[in-house]
Enzyme design. Structure first.
Site, short mmCIF file in Angstrom:
data_model
loop_
_atom_site.label_atom_id
_atom_site.label_comp_id
_atom_site.label_asym_id
_atom_site.label_seq_id
_atom_site.Cartn_x
_atom_site.Cartn_y
_atom_site.Cartn_z
N HIS A 47 0.84 -1.20 0.00
CA HIS A 47 0.00 0.00 0.00
C HIS A 47 0.87 1.25 0.00
O HIS A 47 1.74 1.40 0.86
CB HIS A 47 -0.90 -0.01 1.24
CG HIS A 47 -2.02 0.96 1.15
ND1 HIS A 47 -1.87 2.28 1.43
CD2 HIS A 47 -3.31 0.79 0.80
CE1 HIS A 47 -3.03 2.89 1.28
NE2 HIS A 47 -3.92 2.02 0.90
N LYS A 106 -13.23 7.50 -7.24
CA LYS A 106 -12.69 8.84 -7.50
C LYS A 106 -13.35 9.46 -8.73
O LYS A 106 -13.63 10.66 -8.76
CB LYS A 106 -11.18 8.73 -7.70
CG LYS A 106 -10.48 10.01 -8.16
CD LYS A 106 -8.98 9.80 -8.13
CE LYS A 106 -8.26 10.84 -8.97
NZ LYS A 106 -8.21 10.51 -10.39
#
EC number: 4.1.1.31
Length: 940
Positions: A172, A597
């Site tokens: 990540h 998004k």
């Protein structure tokens, strides 16, 4: 002085563990939190002095008073307390701000460990009581529901045979914890678990408390923020650690639990060796080069070699244990003719003439002799150096290495059959079956490594290499750009891996930004240019599975077009030949982060659902077996949320049991840092998949949440998605002021200084919605306590839909019955509970353009309040998380500790932007990022 964990009597402690409901079951958690807080206070006084400790307490109490005023509806008083706290934070020297942030972050570290330990405690409690079926997502509970609606044992086994789940570990880019810190966390967790034993002598309690205090002290003295950005090699090691920490040990106990559940619910006896394989593992760490220039062909080789080394080292230890324990003598019991023939064949390969190979070693212990030969082959496979020339090990080193996992597994199965035939079944079940299970799961490679690159990079490479033919593939054309050369060299690396003994190590090539058939075909063309055989050549003994291109559909538009793209692809004659070589299977990946998004939470959720359903329809039409790869993030704004709920909410009839799911770096520690936690997480996946396949609720006339989508619900979702999408696009993506507000009013730019991931935050150039990755997008909104990606537009869509006659009643019915809508609303509710617009307003004050600031923040606040009202109406609650008191309590516990760090972070950002851009300020900001992440339990 008695230990903080010493009870009045041990029967009270047992009663806490056995408690099913009520406050008593939460007493151990409160004790751990209180006691760890006291130990931290002791360490702070000792290490940083009384003044810092008093400052921590003052800020904490101030935050508590503000939160209490908010809860009482005294908003003016709450705002006044917040302003006073702001003044206090603004007056701090940088070093004080840094140490305060560390202190609060440490408190969260300890709370997180206490809550993790409590999850393990409650799981143990359910196991002791025999009431494990009561736990949501348990396999036993799912099997019981299936049996109660008439699903037979044979049907249940057939459903289980369809399940194959692959968690895919990723590095990540906002994973905050250092590897050394993770190690210390695990040690503290181990001490907490030991304190739960009943009974523990007083002296041992005191010793454990002293060990805890020492570990907390060591943690305080350790840099929690990296001094340099981690390399991909560091991320590879962190990902591999979880196998040794939990996964190797977890799998045998998990499969035993599955067998026990079948026995309990169906009176169906099945051995570990007879259970279908339901789990595999994958990784992107070292293979994902999309936007990460540090993932090179050499790094990919290193990732594969490190994984193999870890696995073979573990096998080595297991085999040595078998050699030590399997002492059955041929004077007591014979071995099978099959095993004798295999042992004789090994001995005949050693060409020692008349010299006895074993001498007096294991004279009648033929199983041990056999396993010594197996061990020698494994050492050769691992490439271990030859031992001294005259030793037994040197003689055995002449045995060949294993050329496939199938060979290794076959040798172990020969041993198992011999034991089973000669009164050694218990020995086989205890010693051999767990190892065979691990070999079936991990082979000789541990996990598959996906390679990922963006479609635009492939397109550019093909354009540059258009004149390049297979005849000169031995050299890379000099006119190719560095990026294109990397693509070709990556393909050559894949070809190199596939020429090894574990060609299955790389079997998927993920195409980011896929939008057309050409994006998929480009990978097949480039693979052939690099010498990769795309078609599969697997058989029952293994073989090369080939290289399957996996299109990743990320934007809302691409999700909508995905079914048509796949229909065209799957009907192409040349591609159908490839499909046939892959057993008519195609994997497609759905992107949660970028679709969120691009279109907002509600539209992303609905379009992924619709694409999921339509892709399965097209697959059935084309005779293709579809396996979906869900690119879920750790946070709600990136597709995160409870695992069971998300798997179960898949479309009815659009799931065949196979699924791959990304496990983001920031949640790996939460899910896999311990054997018990790993077992629970993997069981959730299996139970949810079984539930989604069998759908016992749909067979129960009184069942709820069957997953069946009524036409009026679909129409409602369509309408709300369209409203939410238009509203989100108009107010977020198409409003140029929002990006400026985001860059100035959140700490997103600090990702570069925090040194918390190897990947750059954006793909290059100036910040824009196109170049900005979804992960930093969520990171900035999360750190600033706004969490916009997780809720913006949902309230508007619900409010608009509720204006029609019966609109709210229909949404309430969906909230009762439709799993996808339930999952959406509960995730939005959690995000709203974590957000704080009072704190967010302080971040907004960092935006210097007052008019722009007011316009954007007013828009955010208006939609937040509308979404809050809408969620409460749909859930029929008076306050958020009314039906999830455990989470509500956790957030209330954390807020007074998160708030001071937010105040400090805002002040530090203001100072830095005013010109105080020093290493000390950057380190302090990174400390606040660390603390807020720990407090909210996610970064981005």
């Amino acid at each position: 002085m008695p230990s903080l964990w010493k009870p009045e009597n041990w029967s009270e402690r047992l009663a806490e563990l056995e408690a099913r409901v009520g406050d008593l079951k939460e007493v151990p958690l409160r004790r751990d939190v209180r006691s760890l807080g006291m130990l931290l206070g002791e360490v702070l006084r000792e290490q940083a002095g009384d003044e810092l400790f008093e400052k921590v307490e003052a800020l904490r109490l101030s935050a508590i008073r503000r939160r209490e005023a908010q809860a009482d509806g005294s908003l003016v008083e709450a705002d006044k307390l917040l302003q006073l706290a702001v003044l206090d934070a603004n007056a701090m020297p940088v070093d004080t701000a840094y140490y305060l942030s560390r202190a609060f972050a440490f408190y969260f570290e300890l709370i997180n460990l206490a809550e993790t330990n409590h999850r393990k405690r409650r799981r143990l409690s359910l196991q002791l009581s025999g009431d494990k079926a009561a736990q949501r997502g348990s396999l036993r509970g799912t099997l019981r529901a299936m049996r109660q609606v008439g699903i037979s044992a044979d049907e249940a086994i057939e459903w289980l045979r369809k399940i194959f789940i692959v968690p895919v570990f990723t590095a990540h880019p906002t994973e905050i914890a250092r590897r050394s810190v993770l190690t210390k966390r695990r040690r503290i967790g181990d001490f907490l678990e030991q304190l739960d034993r009943i009974p523990v002598p007083d002296e041992e309690l005191v010793a454990l408390e002293a060990a805890l205090t020492a570990e907390i002290t060591a943690l305080w003295q350790t840099d929690e923020v990296r001094s340099s950005r981690p390399k991909v090699a560091d991320e590879i090691k962190m990902g591999l650690d979880y196998y040794e920490v939990s996964i190797f040990e977890t799998l045998p106990s998990l499969y035993r639990e599955i067998a026990a559940a079948l026995k309990s619910e169906y009176e169906f006896d099945i051995d570990l060796s007879e259970l279908p394989l339901m789990l595999g593992f994958g990784s992107w760490i070292g293979g994902d080069r999309d936007g990460n220039p540090f993932v090179t062909p050499d790094v990919t080789r290193e990732a594969i070699a490190d994984a193999r080394k870890r696995l073979l080292s573990y096998y080595d230890g297991r085999i040595q244990l078998i050699i030590d324990l399997l002492t059955t003598s041929a004077q007591q019991l014979p071995i099978s003719a099959e095993m004798q023939a295999k042992l004789d064949s090994y001995l005949s390969q050693l060409h020692t003439g008349s010299t006895p190979i074993f001498g007096h070693h294991f004279q009648f212990e033929l199983y041990r002799r056999y396993m010594v030969c197996v061990h020698a082959r494994l050492l050769a496979t691992a490439g271990k150096p030859a031992p001294d020339q005259d030793s037994l090990e040197a003689v055995l080193s002449a045995l060949p290495a294993y050329c496939s996992a199938f060979e290794f597994q076959t040798d172990l199965e020969i041993l198992r059959r011999s034991l089973a035939e000669n009164n050694g079944l218990r020995l086989a079940q205890t010693l051999i079956d767990p190892l065979i299970l691990l070999v079936r799961t991990f082979g000789l490679h541990l996990h598959t490594l996906d390679v990922r690159q963006h479609a635009r990079v492939h397109k550019k490479t093909l354009e540059e290499a258009s004149a390049w033919c297979a005849g000169n593939a031995a050299t890379v054309a000099g006119e190719l750009s560095a990026e294109s050369r990397d693509v070709i060299e990556t393909m050559r690396t894949i070809a190199e891996v596939k020429a090894s003994c574990s060609p299955e190590t790389i079997r998927q090539y993920v195409i980011s930004g896929a939008a057309s058939v050409d994006d998929v075909l480009a990978v097949t063309w480039l693979a052939r240019l690099g010498g990769v055989e795309v078609a599969g050549k697997e058989n029952e003994c293994g073989g090369d599975p080939g290289l399957m291109p996996v299109p990743l559909f990320e934007s809302i538009e691409d999700l909508r077009n995905a079914p048509a793209v796949c229909r065209e692809l799957w009907n192409m004659p040349e591609y159908r030949k490839l499909l046939a070589s892959w057993n008519n299977t195609q994997e497609v990946m759905l992107g949660y982060s970028d679709s969120n998004k691009d279109g907002g939470m509600l539209t992303s959720t609905w379009e992924i659902f619709r694409a999921h359903r339509a892709l399965h329809e097209v697959a059935r039409e084309c005779g293709v077996r579809l396996r979906l790869f869900h690119g879920r993030g750790g946070t709600v704004g990136r597709g995160g949320g409870p695992t069971h709920r998300s798997i179960y909410s898949q479309p009815v009839g659009a799931f065949e049991g196979q699924i791959r799911i990304t496990e983001q770096g920031e949640v790996l520690n939460w899910k896999y840092s311990d054997v018990v936690l790993a077992e629970r997480n993997l069981e959730l996946m299996i139970a949810a998949s079984l539930d989604a396949l069998a759908r016992p609720n749909a067979r129960d006339p009184h069942g709820h949440q069957s997953g069946v989508l009524l036409p009026e619900w679909e129409a409602a979702f369509d309408q709300m998605s369209a409203s939410a999408f238009d509203f989100y696009r108009a107010n977020i993506i198409d409003d140029p002021e929002v990006l400026h507000y985001f860059e100035a009013g959140t700490p997103v730019s600090e990702l570069e200084h925090a040194k918390i991931g190897s990947r750059p935050a954006r793909r290059g150039g100036r910040m824009s919605f196109e170049s900005l990755r979804a992960i930093p997008w969520v990171f900035g909104w999360t750190q600033s306590r706004q969490l916009i990606p997780a809720w913006f537009g949902v309230g508007y869509a619900i409010e608009e839909y509720a204006k029609q006659p019966g609109g709210m009643e229909l949404l309430c019915a969906m909230m009762d019955e439709f799993p996808l809508f339930i999952d959406l609303i509960r995730n939005v509710e959690m995000a709203l509970a974590k957000a704080d617009l009072g704190i967010a307003a302080l971040y907004a004050s960092l935006v210097q353009d007052e008019g722009l600031r007011e316009r954007v923040f007013t828009k955010v606040k208006t939609e937040f309040e509308r979404t809050l009202k809408a969620v409460l109406a749909v859930t029929r609650q008076k306050e958020l998380l009314e039906q999830n008191r455990v989470l509500a309590h956790s957030i209330r516990l954390r807020n007074p500790y998160v708030d001071p760090m937010s105040l400090i972070q805002v002040d530090l950002l203001r100072r830095k932007r005013a010109g105080e851009d020093t290493p000390e300020v950057n380190r302090a900001i990174s400390g606040t990022i660390n603390g807020i992440s720990a407090g909210l339990r996610n970064t981005g």
